[in-house]
Scaffold this active site. Structure first.
Site, mmCIF file in Angstrom:
data_model
loop_
_atom_site.group_PDB
_atom_site.id
_atom_site.type_symbol
_atom_site.label_atom_id
_atom_site.label_comp_id
_atom_site.label_asym_id
_atom_site.label_seq_id
_atom_site.Cartn_x
_atom_site.Cartn_y
_atom_site.Cartn_z
ATOM 1 C CE LYS A 181 -5.825 -3.675 6.148
ATOM 2 N NZ LYS A 181 -5.269 -4.973 5.886
ATOM 3 C CG HIS A 228 -6.185 -4.105 11.276
ATOM 4 N ND1 HIS A 228 -4.855 -3.802 11.371
ATOM 5 C CD2 HIS A 228 -6.316 -4.833 10.140
ATOM 6 C CE1 HIS A 228 -4.210 -4.329 10.331
ATOM 7 N NE2 HIS A 228 -5.075 -4.953 9.582
ATOM 8 N NE ARG A 236 -2.211 -1.089 3.589
ATOM 9 C CZ ARG A 236 -1.756 -0.151 4.405
ATOM 10 N NH1 ARG A 236 -2.044 1.121 4.202
ATOM 11 N NH2 ARG A 236 -1.039 -0.464 5.470
ATOM 12 C CB SER A 250 1.294 -5.093 8.265
ATOM 13 O OG SER A 250 1.574 -5.942 7.186
ATOM 14 C CG ASP A 280 -6.755 -7.854 7.660
ATOM 15 O OD1 ASP A 280 -5.808 -7.844 8.467
ATOM 16 O OD2 ASP A 280 -6.943 -6.954 6.836
ATOM 17 C CE LYS A 318 -4.047 -8.040 11.014
ATOM 18 N NZ LYS A 318 -2.655 -7.586 10.973
ATOM 19 C CB THR A 319 -3.071 -14.109 8.142
ATOM 20 O OG1 THR A 319 -3.707 -12.872 7.792
ATOM 21 C CG2 THR A 319 -3.506 -15.178 7.159
ATOM 22 N NE ARG A 374 0.311 -9.121 2.196
ATOM 23 C CZ ARG A 374 -0.223 -8.899 3.393
ATOM 24 N NH1 ARG A 374 -1.201 -9.653 3.859
ATOM 25 N NH2 ARG A 374 0.226 -7.922 4.149
HETATM 26 P P1 ATP Z 1 -1.325 -8.218 7.551
HETATM 27 O O1 ATP Z 1 -2.141 -7.239 8.338
HETATM 28 O O2 ATP Z 1 -0.316 -7.517 6.674
HETATM 29 O O3 ATP Z 1 -2.158 -9.207 6.806
HETATM 30 P P2 ATP Z 1 -0.760 -10.252 9.606
HETATM 31 O O4 ATP Z 1 -0.880 -9.720 10.998
HETATM 32 O O5 ATP Z 1 -1.886 -11.077 9.105
HETATM 33 O O6 ATP Z 1 -0.392 -9.032 8.593
HETATM 34 P P3 ATP Z 1 0.793 -12.575 9.063
HETATM 35 O O7 ATP Z 1 0.436 -12.699 7.621
HETATM 36 O O8 ATP Z 1 0.163 -13.554 9.990
HETATM 37 O O9 ATP Z 1 0.579 -11.080 9.569
HETATM 38 O O10 ATP Z 1 2.386 -12.630 9.133
HETATM 39 C C1 ATP Z 1 3.153 -13.119 10.196
HETATM 40 C C2 ATP Z 1 4.468 -13.613 9.568
HETATM 41 O O11 ATP Z 1 5.440 -13.855 10.559
HETATM 42 C C3 ATP Z 1 4.248 -14.915 8.823
HETATM 43 O O12 ATP Z 1 5.015 -14.864 7.651
HETATM 44 C C4 ATP Z 1 4.766 -15.959 9.819
HETATM 45 O O13 ATP Z 1 5.244 -17.101 9.184
HETATM 46 C C5 ATP Z 1 5.894 -15.204 10.487
HETATM 47 N N1 ATP Z 1 6.230 -15.634 11.871
HETATM 48 C C6 ATP Z 1 7.438 -16.042 12.279
HETATM 49 N N2 ATP Z 1 7.451 -16.318 13.587
HETATM 50 C C7 ATP Z 1 6.212 -16.071 14.054
HETATM 51 C C8 ATP Z 1 5.607 -16.165 15.348
HETATM 52 N N3 ATP Z 1 6.280 -16.558 16.422
HETATM 53 N N4 ATP Z 1 4.293 -15.829 15.430
HETATM 54 C C9 ATP Z 1 3.603 -15.403 14.364
HETATM 55 N N5 ATP Z 1 4.138 -15.290 13.117
HETATM 56 C C10 ATP Z 1 5.431 -15.627 12.961
HETATM 57 MN MN MN Z 2 -3.180 -10.839 7.457
#
Ligand code: ATP
Ligand code: MN
Length: 537
Positions: A201, A221, A60, A239, A258, A243-244, A324
């Site tokens: 978004k 969020h 973004r 980010s 999300d 979360k995911t 992604r």
């Molecule tokens: P967005 O808002 O951009 O979608 P998000 O909060 O959904 O972000 P995730 O897509 O879940 O973020 O990304 C977390 C990243 O960190 C993943 O690539 C995951 O493999 C990595 N990771 C490494 N160690 C950890 C951990 N201990 N806990 C969570 N994620 C981890």
């Molecule tokens: Mn996510």
């Protein structure tokens, strides 16, 4: 004007002023995939998904996201360097230019809706220059059934033209790309960027205004899932905090990854119909649900391949660190349908603390919960950018400031009341560094993070001893099943304890400095959740 596909009664692109060209209305995913493969340069991967490049933008562009300043927004929006104002007249001028841009082209229209709780359903018509962007919209939103489609009437319109470039001096933008939300006309204009996250978004941002202002619904969020006993959990975080990743749990049903709403009668509902997962270093061992969701219908962005094959190389960062995939929720075998949950029992604030200061899990009291929600802390490592080796500290109110048009305190007051009414536990989880800061320590082991969350969800942290963190005051459990006790207090994991204490105060000072802008509105109950500070030499 040629209008093909599945078009609602009494709808035409002529209504928007597009008089010439070919509009493909509501094509099936298969049809969109065929077009994407044959004329948009996409690649079919060996798992059946398709992969595209988004071009100039692979993320973004928050500095180019504007809100039209009008009768609705002037006194409600929290203007500043996040919510940038845009003039009505300039918006009208850009709208006409974009309509002219679509004139004579072949393009794709999708009628869809947001909000799984139908009481809050928002109908959106999205017009995309590219078929693959239209597939993204299909994957990420909820679809009217064929009968509903016949009588579909859009509340909002999104015009998405990545090939359109604004002329900044005459159009009032910062540069050639832009995302502009007009609450009066109910139109979103996206130009110059093909990054699909702009579509997702910007609609999220519109809902983050509409839901609290008109319906007293708290927009969040966060991701959400439900345990076998029906208990709902929320995972807030900026980010890259997890979360995911952490909401995809084989033992729990996924609500969404999300964007969610919390209604006055305590329903949790997903806004979207799909997930948008990061794929960097994705592996079937660590993240099986996400890995296996990447099949026919899924849309990968900016990934690379093992040479000479159509096998995705998830460690390829040559285009971006932010690779992604989008896929509909039904690609996750244990997703709930419709995407609804109940009053949450546990709320997790995820932070990726690259300083290695915050504990892997801590329990927050109501004051600390409010303080950390408003702060919205994370610290990221700046990917592979040359020369950047230090973590980048980020405070983003409500764990999502770029998407929150109202003043953060407004959302914070709502969540504080709701958490109290629900008697939910609030946990702070550090998914970032342990054993030292970035460069010295390591990323928190993902199975450990999962075990900590599982223990919290199953009540296994209810009866263990806790002790408060010296600086942040948050309660750290002394034991947790499946996790070595030594890592539960971050100070133990650092070789140099003085260095740890120094770093902890440095972080606490940064929290307080960031909080200065809220101090006027934050009550003493909230300030009771702040960390200690210390002047450092
Ligand atoms: P967005 O808002 O951009 O979608 P998000 O909060 O959904 O972000 P995730 O897509 O879940 O973020 O990304 C977390 C990243 O960190 C993943 O690539 C995951 O493999 C990595 N990771 C490494 N160690 C950890 C951990 N201990 N806990 C969570 N994620 C981890
Ligand atoms: Mn996510």
């Amino acid at each position: 004007m040629l209008e093909l596909g599945n078009r609602p009664n009494n709808s035409s692109m002529k209504d928007l002023g597009i008089l010439d060209g070919t509009a493909h209305w509501n094509l099936t995913p298969d049809e969109l995939v065929d077009i994407t493969l044959s004329s948009e340069g996409a690649v079919r991967t060996s798992s059946g998904a398709i992969a595209v490049s988004t071009g100039e933008f692979t993320g973004r562009s928050p500095k180019d996201r504007f809100i039209v300043k009008d009768n609705i927004t002037t006194n409600q929006v929290w203007w500043g360097n996040i919510n940038l104002p845009f003039e009505k007249e300039k918006f009208d001028q850009l709208y006409i230019k974009m309509i002219n841009y679509f004139e004579g082209k072949e393009f794709y229209v999708r009628d869809c809706f947001l909000c799984a709780d139908r009481r809050y359903r928002l109908n959106v018509r999205v017009v995309n220059e590219y078929a693959w962007s239209n597939l993204f919209v299909h994957n990420m939103t909820l679809g009217p059934d064929p009968k509903e489609l016949k009588f579909f009437e859009p509340d909002w319109l999104v015009l998405n033209a990545p090939g359109f470039r604004a002329d900044a001096p005459t159009d009032g933008t910062r540069q050639h790309n832009f995302t502009i939300i007009d609450f009066e006309r109910k139109i979103i204009l996206i130009g110059g960027s093909a990054y699909t996250g702009e579509i997702k978004k910007s609609i999220f941002s519109a809902l983050n205004f509409i839901l609290p202002v008109h319906y007293n619904v708290l927009p969040m969020h966060c991701s959400a899932n439900i345990g076998s006993g029906g208990d709902t959990a929320l995972f807030f975080g900026l980010s890259g905090t997890g979360k995911t990743t952490l909401s995809a749990d084989p033992d729990r049903k996924l609500i969404g990854d999300d964007e969610h709403g919390w209604t006055p009668d305590n329903t949790i509902f997903n806004f979207e119909g799909g997930c948008y997962a990061k794929t960097i270093d994705l592996s079937p061992e660590k993240e099986p649900e996400i890995f296996h969701a990447i099949r026919e219908g899924a849309l990968l962005e900016n990934v690379g391949f093992h040479s000479g094959t159509n096998d995705v190389n998830y460690s390829d960062r040559s285009k971006t660190e932010n690779t992604r995939v989008s896929y509909p929720l039904n690609h996750i075998s244990n997703a709930v349908h419709p995407s609804l949950g109940q009053r949450p029992k546990n709320v997790f604030f995820l932070t990726c603390d690259a300083y290695g200061v915050l504990p892997p899990i801590a329990k927050l009291n109501p004051a600390q919960a409010a303080f950390h929600f408003i702060s919205g802390y994370t610290a990221k490592v700046a990917g592979t950018e040359a020369g950047i080796t230090e973590p980048v500290i980020t405070f983003s109110a409500c764990f999502g400031a770029p998407f929150m048009p109202l003043h953060p305190i407004r959302y914070a007051k709502m969540i504080a009341t709701k958490i109290e009414d629900a008697s939910a536990n609030v946990w702070l989880v550090n998914t970032g560094w342990t054993g030292g800061p970035y460069g010295t320590g390591t990323r928190m082991n993902l199975p450990h993070t999962r075990a900590l969350i599982k223990a919290a969800l199953e009540g296994k942290l209810d009866n263990v001893p806790y002790h408060p963190h010296d600086v942040f005051g948050i309660a750290m459990p002394e034991h947790c099943p499946g996790v070595p006790s030594e890592i539960l207090n971050p100070r133990n994991t650092w070789a140099n304890k003085e260095a740890y204490d120094h770093q902890a105060f440095e972080l606490a000072n940064a929290f307080m400095k960031n909080f200065e802008k809220f101090a006027g509105q934050a009550s003493a109950d909230i300030m009771a959740g702040a960390p200690l500070t210390k002047e450092l030499s």
